[in-house]
Design a protein around this motif. Structure first.
Motif: not given
Length: 225
Positions: A102-107, A140-145
């Protein structure tokens, strides 16, 4: 008669700062290319590991020693427990796959630093986590994590010992394993002569240079890097 102390001589070659353009060049390596001992493919575990780690280090400034195994066997590397997902304003230290999807922009992810050679007891850097904002950018490192968490779910107590970055099969990273890979990748993208001017420390240098160029005060750059 007391002899004067011997001066320690540093024989490490000075490294240059890694850049986003260099990272993009790595990500543009075509499938099937022979990179050192590995055949490069976007979906292969080694390619994903290298790309994940490069994206992460260039945005956080962690040392390779903070993601690799120690000869002492101590857990001083980043584990899944160092990662907290903040989704819709709610922090999750043990996020479920549903929350991660459910992660999206702002998370974002908070990454708590482990103990290190410059912070042996976790009193200087550990209270200050890195913040990695999520976006749909492939680098994006958060997306890759997030994607790494979904590929290999880890829940509960196991997060305290499971490394954040590992070889296929969960094997801990080592300098002897990762150094030749970096050399091979950069030899492919920028040539052997220039590749010799870079090391895993170059990601830390690159972040420091980028922060300074953006007007970040030197003392803040020093704290981060």
């Amino acid at each position: 008669r007391r002899c004067p102390p011997r001066r320690r001589v540093c024989r490490r070659r000075p490294s240059r700062g890694f850049t986003m353009d260099m990272l993009r060049a790595v990500c543009a390596i075509p499938n099937g290319a022979r990179v050192g001992a590995h055949t490069w493919h976007a979906e292969s575990p080694i390619t994903i590991l290298v790309t994940d780690l490069m994206c992460f280090l260039l945005r956080t400034g962690f040392r390779l020693a903070e993601v690799a195994a120690r000869s002492s066997g101590e857990i001083k590397y980043l584990t899944r427990a160092n990662l907290t997902a903040v989704v819709k304003g709610v922090p999750y230290v043990d996020p479920s796959p549903e929350v991660l999807r459910s992660m999206s922009a702002g998370d974002y992810f908070l990454v708590t630093p482990p103990r290190s050679k410059t912070d042996e007891w976790g009193e200087i850097h550990c209270p200050f986590p890195c913040t990695l904002m999520y976006s749909d950018d492939p680098l994006n490192p958060a997306r890759r994590l997030r994607d790494a968490e979904l590929r290999a779910p880890c829940r509960g107590e196991a997060r305290t010992t499971t490394p954040l970055f590992a070889r296929p099969g969960g094997v801990l990273l080592t300098h002897s394993y990762m150094d030749p890979i970096l050399s091979s990748v950069l030899t492919y993208t920028i040539g052997r002569e220039d590749a010799a001017k870079y090391s895993w420390h170059s990601f830390r240098i690159g972040l420091a240079c980028a922060l300074r160029a953006a007007g970040c005060p030197p003392d803040v750059v020093q704290l981060i890097c």
